[in-house]
Design an enzyme around this catalytic site. Sequence first.
Site, mmCIF file in Angstrom:
data_model
loop_
_atom_site.group_PDB
_atom_site.id
_atom_site.type_symbol
_atom_site.label_atom_id
_atom_site.label_comp_id
_atom_site.label_asym_id
_atom_site.label_seq_id
_atom_site.Cartn_x
_atom_site.Cartn_y
_atom_site.Cartn_z
ATOM 1 C CD GLU A 98 67.863 65.976 60.183
ATOM 2 O OE1 GLU A 98 67.332 65.869 61.309
ATOM 3 O OE2 GLU A 98 68.236 65.000 59.512
ATOM 4 C CD GLU A 111 67.086 59.528 56.528
ATOM 5 O OE1 GLU A 111 67.498 59.854 57.654
ATOM 6 O OE2 GLU A 111 65.970 59.904 56.085
#
Length: 243
Positions: free
Chosen positions: A139, A224
């Site tokens: 990621e 986020e």
Amino acid sequence: MLFSSLSVFASIVATAAAQTISGQYDCLTAGNYQLCQNLWGEAAGVGSQNSTLISTSGNAISWSTNWTWANAPNSVKSYANVLSSSAKGVQLSAVTSAPTAWNWTYATQSSGIRADVSYDIWFGTAQSGSPATTASSYEIMIWLSGLGGIQPVGSQITTGTQVGGYSWNLWKGPNANWEVLSFVSASGDINNFNADLKDFFDYLTSEQGVASTQYVQAIQTGTEPFTGSANLIIDSFSVSIST
Ligand SMILES: *[C@@H]1O[C@H](CO)[C@@H](O)[C@H](O)[C@H]1NC(C)=O
Ligand SMILES: *[C@@H]1O[C@H](CO)[C@@H](O)[C@H](O)[C@H]1NC(C)=O
Ligand SMILES: *[C@@H]1O[C@H](CO)[C@@H](O)[C@H](O)[C@H]1NC(C)=O
């Protein structure tokens, strides 16, 4: 001339009426992207979030998200994001360029928000694979903003590394079955980001041990939030990969 320009403008506005999604895992398809709420961590806190498709134009998308979250200050509540349906399935060694542009702003924000504005790029050994699954090997995050003292997964391994025309602090650590490498802006918010992701891919293969046989499985961009409230507006985002 004036009248025909006006009528073209009117029809564009009519077809671009904003659509808002509110459910935990609601998504909608828009142009070359899928916009998703992805409120995966909402149970850790208290609050709500809604995401709005503003428009698409060619390979660009404009969208916004409103969020308000409290409690569990170190827990991510969501990753409202757009996923490219075209920039994927390419082996790192085959990428000749991967231009991206992203400009964004907080139209409103409460004091002391804790949130990032970030790319989430997924690599794996197979050509295709959904983000954050058993198909994921890496990621790769690129944080254009990280407010309120939040930190990526793992620990910081470099300071002021130049990649793609910007300066980054690189963080590294494991998550589930994949490795996370996060480029965090070393010079504050980057509200108008223009770069070639190939520069990041080349750095990862030459300096961080990522195999060039890995495939780019997915590219997402979004935010986020941890705590606070904000209205984040993505004025324009685009990404593509050439081979
Ligand atoms: C998001 O917040 C902005 C600023 O407060 C507001 O103008 C807009 O109507 C909100 N959108 C939604 C879908 O709630
Ligand atoms: C999201 O939308 C719901 C209604 O669908 C509303 O009750 C809530 O206040 C909204 N949240 C934000 C952060 O705008
Ligand atoms: C954001 O980028 C788009 C595409 O390049 C451009 O049309 C728009 O004017 C930019 N917006 C701002 C606020 O700079």
